[in-house]
Design a protein around this motif. Structure first.
Motif, PDB file in Angstrom:
ATOM      1  N   ARG A 113     100.603 106.823   3.402  1.00 40.68           N
ATOM      2  CA  ARG A 113      99.770 107.420   2.357  1.00 40.68           C
ATOM      3  C   ARG A 113     100.646 108.145   1.335  1.00 40.68           C
ATOM      4  NH1 ARG A 113      94.998 111.973   3.268  1.00 40.68           N
ATOM      5  NH2 ARG A 113      94.534 112.313   1.056  1.00 40.68           N
ATOM      6  N   LEU A 114     101.645 108.875   1.822  1.00 37.68           N
ATOM      7  CA  LEU A 114     102.550 109.576   0.910  1.00 37.68           C
ATOM      8  C   LEU A 114     103.318 108.592   0.037  1.00 37.68           C
ATOM      9  CD1 LEU A 114     103.962 112.339   3.281  1.00 37.68           C
ATOM     10  CD2 LEU A 114     102.235 112.591   1.489  1.00 37.68           C
ATOM     11  N   LEU A 115     103.764 107.497   0.646  1.00 37.15           N
ATOM     12  CA  LEU A 115     104.446 106.459  -0.122  1.00 37.15           C
ATOM     13  C   LEU A 115     103.524 105.890  -1.192  1.00 37.15           C
ATOM     14  CD1 LEU A 115     106.433 104.366   2.528  1.00 37.15           C
ATOM     15  CD2 LEU A 115     107.385 105.612   0.581  1.00 37.15           C
ATOM     16  N   GLY A 116     102.281 105.622  -0.802  1.00 36.17           N
ATOM     17  CA  GLY A 116     101.323 105.051  -1.751  1.00 36.17           C
ATOM     18  C   GLY A 116     101.031 105.980  -2.908  1.00 36.17           C
ATOM     19  N   GLU A 117     100.889 107.271  -2.602  1.00 39.05           N
ATOM     20  CA  GLU A 117     100.613 108.237  -3.667  1.00 39.05           C
ATOM     21  C   GLU A 117     101.790 108.324  -4.625  1.00 39.05           C
ATOM     22  OE1 GLU A 117      97.642 111.178  -1.097  1.00 39.05           O
ATOM     23  OE2 GLU A 117      99.750 111.711  -1.384  1.00 39.05           O
ATOM     24  N   GLY A 118     103.001 108.349  -4.082  1.00 38.68           N
ATOM     25  CA  GLY A 118     104.181 108.376  -4.945  1.00 38.68           C
ATOM     26  C   GLY A 118     104.299 107.110  -5.770  1.00 38.68           C
ATOM     27  N   PHE A 119     103.967 105.965  -5.154  1.00 37.67           N
ATOM     28  CA  PHE A 119     104.022 104.691  -5.868  1.00 37.67           C
ATOM     29  C   PHE A 119     103.091 104.683  -7.074  1.00 37.67           C
ATOM     30  CE2 PHE A 119     102.102 100.522  -6.584  1.00 37.67           C
ATOM     31  CZ  PHE A 119     103.221  99.767  -6.884  1.00 37.67           C
ATOM     32  N   VAL A 120     101.856 105.161  -6.885  1.00 36.54           N
ATOM     33  CA  VAL A 120     100.886 105.179  -7.987  1.00 36.54           C
ATOM     34  C   VAL A 120     101.404 106.043  -9.133  1.00 36.54           C
ATOM     35  CG1 VAL A 120      98.571 105.904  -8.674  1.00 36.54           C
ATOM     36  CG2 VAL A 120      98.911 104.691  -6.513  1.00 36.54           C
ATOM     37  N   VAL A 121     101.971 107.209  -8.787  1.00 33.89           N
ATOM     38  CA  VAL A 121     102.510 108.086  -9.826  1.00 33.89           C
ATOM     39  C   VAL A 121     103.673 107.406 -10.548  1.00 33.89           C
ATOM     40  CG1 VAL A 121     103.729 110.261 -10.244  1.00 33.89           C
ATOM     41  CG2 VAL A 121     101.762 110.209  -8.702  1.00 33.89           C
ATOM     42  N   GLY A 122     104.556 106.757  -9.791  1.00 40.30           N
ATOM     43  CA  GLY A 122     105.721 106.109 -10.408  1.00 40.30           C
ATOM     44  C   GLY A 122     105.356 104.943 -11.296  1.00 40.30           C
ATOM     45  N   VAL A 123     104.411 104.117 -10.843  1.00 40.23           N
ATOM     46  CA  VAL A 123     104.097 102.901 -11.590  1.00 40.23           C
ATOM     47  C   VAL A 123     103.194 103.176 -12.789  1.00 40.23           C
ATOM     48  CG1 VAL A 123     101.959 102.163 -10.445  1.00 40.23           C
ATOM     49  CG2 VAL A 123     103.648 100.447 -11.186  1.00 40.23           C
ATOM     50  N   THR A 124     102.535 104.333 -12.839  1.00 36.88           N
ATOM     51  CA  THR A 124     101.653 104.652 -13.971  1.00 36.88           C
ATOM     52  C   THR A 124     102.246 105.727 -14.878  1.00 36.88           C
ATOM     53  OG1 THR A 124     100.433 106.305 -12.664  1.00 36.88           O
ATOM     54  CG2 THR A 124      99.568 104.057 -12.680  1.00 36.88           C
TER      55      THR A 124
END
Length: 215
Positions: A113-124
């Protein structure tokens, strides 16, 4: 391939741009203060994966299309800002739960979940899109081979520099967190502070109007 002197110039320019605190730095500090060292590192990894995806998109031309479209650029910006605000609100709402988890020395958050949240922030992250689209092409040598490959190499260098700096921010923020962690009340205040940082960052991105100039 890219000439050594051009590559050195790019690395210096990229380092100067990365070390200036921006959206990813504030997000990383907020996560490390709210969730600790491991949470900060996973968030850094997530944002890095998202940034690499942006690099690939720019190398394939998608980033240029987004940057030249006011509508698409605005959608990306609003989605990223809104998600940060959501994460900040969640951090504030659950600050007491975070304090209890730390006192009990248990981890309540899924690593995925932490990885996913960071991914969304990075990609947007619209600032990353603007940087990759506006800066990377300036260091491409049209006579030195595949342009997409050059863009990919330059972008990965930027991400690597960013990850290195973010790791240092995580260590600093988590050290401060350990000090605050001696008291549950300090943890609650720290969680609220981390959440407030993310909300403030999201609000900033909503009103941030910078967009790469089109040719």
């Amino acid at each position: 391939m890219i000439a050594p002197d051009t590559l050195l110039t790019f690395v210096i320019a990229a380092f100067v741009m990365v070390v200036i605190p921006g959206p990813t730095v504030l997000f990383t500090i907020g996560r490390a203060m709210s969730l600790g060292r491991l949470g900060g590192f996973l968030s850094v990894l997530g944002t890095a994966i998202g940034s690499v995806l942006l690099v690939v998109a720019v190398a394939l031309g998608v980033g240029t299309v987004i940057a030249q479209s006011v509508v698409l650029f605005t959608i990306v910006k609003v989605l990223g800002a809104g998600y940060l605000i959501f994460l900040g609100i969640q951090a504030i709402r659950h600050r007491k739960d975070a304090a209890q988890a730390i006192v009990a020395e248990k981890t309540q958050r899924s690593g995925w979940r932490l990885l996913g949240e960071g991914f969304v922030v990075g990609v947007t992250n619209p600032k990353s899109i603007a940087f990759f689209v506006a800066i990377l092409p300036q260091f491409v040598d049209l006579q030195a081979g595949s342009v997409p490959l050059q863009l990919l190499v330059l972008g990965v260098i930027v991400v690597a520099i960013g990850v290195s700096c973010d790791v240092l921010w995580v260590l600093l923020a988590s050290a401060a967190r350990d000090w605050f962690g001696r008291s549950p009340q300090r943890i609650e205040a720290m969680g609220a502070t981390g959440g407030a940082l993310m909300i403030g960052l999201g609000a900033f991105l909503l009103v941030w109007s910078e967009k790469p100039a089109t040719a």
